[in-house]
Design an enzyme around this catalytic site. Structure first.
Site, PDB file in Angstrom:
ATOM      1  N   CYS A  70       0.642  -1.226   0.007  1.00 42.04           N
ATOM      2  CA  CYS A  70       0.047   0.117   0.282  1.00 42.04           C
ATOM      3  C   CYS A  70       0.925   1.152  -0.125  1.00 42.04           C
ATOM      4  O   CYS A  70       0.457   2.270  -0.444  1.00 42.04           O
ATOM      5  CB  CYS A  70      -1.106   0.186   1.170  1.00 42.04           C
ATOM      6  SG  CYS A  70      -0.048  -0.187   2.745  1.00 42.04           S
ATOM      7  N   HIS A  95      -0.855   1.620   7.529  1.00 39.05           N
ATOM      8  CA  HIS A  95      -1.520   1.443   6.287  1.00 39.05           C
ATOM      9  C   HIS A  95      -1.419   2.694   5.722  1.00 39.05           C
ATOM     10  O   HIS A  95      -1.387   3.598   6.325  1.00 39.05           O
ATOM     11  CB  HIS A  95      -2.637   0.877   6.536  1.00 39.05           C
ATOM     12  CG  HIS A  95      -3.547   0.513   4.762  1.00 39.05           C
ATOM     13  ND1 HIS A  95      -3.073  -0.179   4.081  1.00 39.05           N
ATOM     14  CD2 HIS A  95      -4.583   1.105   4.652  1.00 39.05           C
ATOM     15  CE1 HIS A  95      -3.862  -0.298   3.043  1.00 39.05           C
ATOM     16  NE2 HIS A  95      -4.923   0.620   3.388  1.00 39.05           N
TER      17      HIS A  95
END
Ligand SMILES: *[C@@H]1O[C@H](CO)[C@@H](O)[C@H](O)[C@H]1NC(C)=O
Ligand SMILES: *[C@@H]1O[C@H](CO)[C@@H](O)[C@H](O)[C@H]1NC(C)=O
Ligand SMILES: *[C@@H]1O[C@H](CO)[C@@H](O)[C@H](O)[C@H]1NC(C)=O
Length: 347
Positions: free
Chosen positions: A43, A294
């Protein structure tokens, strides 16, 4: 020139929801909003790609192929696996990183811009060299070594001037340094404007022992922006090494980033002072530390804001950006906070 790519694959439901949210009539022609599939801790990569715009295969051709496959999709929204690009990137990184460790989006951005610029410069050099061979002009070694600016530089490059003041002799000298992004320190309850002001006003004291003079010479260094780039990429230094803990910790401080930004007082001989910038994209870090978390991206497109979370693309209200400023409480480190800001110049 600077094409914002909105890339993450919708498995049907999310895609049609986005079309509905935007409105089929309002949906921009020639736009494709695609999510990128996350292959386990990629990510950091997706989040930066989601903000960007043939020969031998290299990182640039893989990136171009990815963008090409998105723009030529029949569907307006969807999801695509950035497989070739990731495997190309990972082949390079295999000696440097372990895929299954969290990578830093800022390091990736830096690597991507520098690598693309190097590939383009190498191509230009080769073309020049071949052109010379063809025309029979003998090549000039010095000229061939000279690096030419590429579109990466045209878009992201600005200039800083490093002013040095010698305290013993009161002389001032300066040295220019180019940058593709600026890394700024963050403080609690401030704004990006404040961080930039601090960036220009911070003086670092250094000393040098001149043994032949038998005394120390003290210098003050100060970095000031001299030439502003077309796209100003601002990296908020949210990861700080804590000596006591022997590890990096996240500074979840609340740092407001306005939709419009004017840069004041850069250096006295600045070229393009007082440029007006508009926020166009934000890479957000979600989590409590560099190895735990993330990344997601928020991108402005045709006047509306889209949130890209790997393979999910959603339309959000501009007010929702406030949720990513950070936290006023110093206790909690776990936050969803702006990490890299992209501002686009109006001129
Ligand atoms: C500014 O220049 C001095 C002298 O060349 C150097 O020691 C210093 O690290 C530079 N500062 C920055 C922030 O690059
Ligand atoms: C900008 O610089 C000028 C002169 O160099 C100074 O008078 C002014 O106060 C500065 N403004 C800010 C906002 O720092
Ligand atoms: C930041 O602002 C909040 C609310 O305005 C306040 O409670 C907090 O104490 C402030 N923190 C610092 C370090 O000033």
């Amino acid at each position: 020139m600077f094409i914002l790519m909105y890339v993450s694959l919708a498995f049907g439901s999310n895609a049609s929801a986005l079309v509905k949210d935007i409105g089929p009539e309002q949906f921009p022609i020639n736009e494709h909003y695609f999510g990128l599939v996350n292959f386990g801790n990629t990510c950091y990569c997706n989040s930066v790609l989601q903000t960007q715009q043939k020969k031998k295969e290299n990182l640039l051709t893989c990136l171009a192929d990815l963008f090409h496959s998105i723009t030529t999709q029949k569907k307006k929204v969807g999801v695509i696996p950035p497989k070739k690009f990731i495997s190309r990137y990972e082949k390079k990184m295999v000696n440097l990183f372990d895929n299954y460790m969290q990578q830093d989006a800022h390091e990736f951005l830096n690597y991507l811009l520098n690598t693309v610029a190097d590939i383009l410069q190498e191509e230009k050099k080769q073309e020049k060299h071949h052109g010379k061979l063809k025309s029979g002009v003998s090549s000039n070694k010095a000229e061939e070594k000279k690096t030419e600016p590429t579109w990466v530089h045209d878009i992201f490059q600005g200039t800083l001037t490093n002013e040095t003041r010698c305290l013993n002799c009161e002389t001032v000298s300066s040295k220019d340094e180019d940058f593709l992004d600026l890394s700024v320190d963050v403080e609690q309850n401030t704004s990006i404007t404040h961080c930039l002001r601090d960036f220009s006003n911070t003086e670092t004291l250094c000393s040098e022992y001149k043994y032949y003079l038998f005394y120390f010479i003290f210098f003050l260094y100060r970095m000031r922006v001299k030439k502003l780039p077309m796209i100003l990429a601002l990296h908020l230094k949210r990861f700080k090494y804590m000596e006591q803990l022997h590890r990096y910790t996240k500074l979840s401080y609340r740092v407001v980033f306005p939709l419009e930004l004017r840069l004041f007082n850069t250096s006295s001989d600045a070229i393009n002072l007082d440029r007006m910038y508009d926020l166009v994209a934000v890479v957000v870090h979600c989590g409590s530390g560099p190895n735990r978390g993330h990344y997601i991206t928020i991108v402005k497109s045709h006047g509306f804001w889209l949130l890209f979370d790997d393979d999910i693309v959603e339309k959000i209200d501009p007010q929702a950006l406030e949720e990513f400023y950070g936290l006023t409480s110093d206790i909690s480190k776990n936050s969803e906070s702006g990490y890299i800001l992209f501002y686009q110049s109006r001129e």
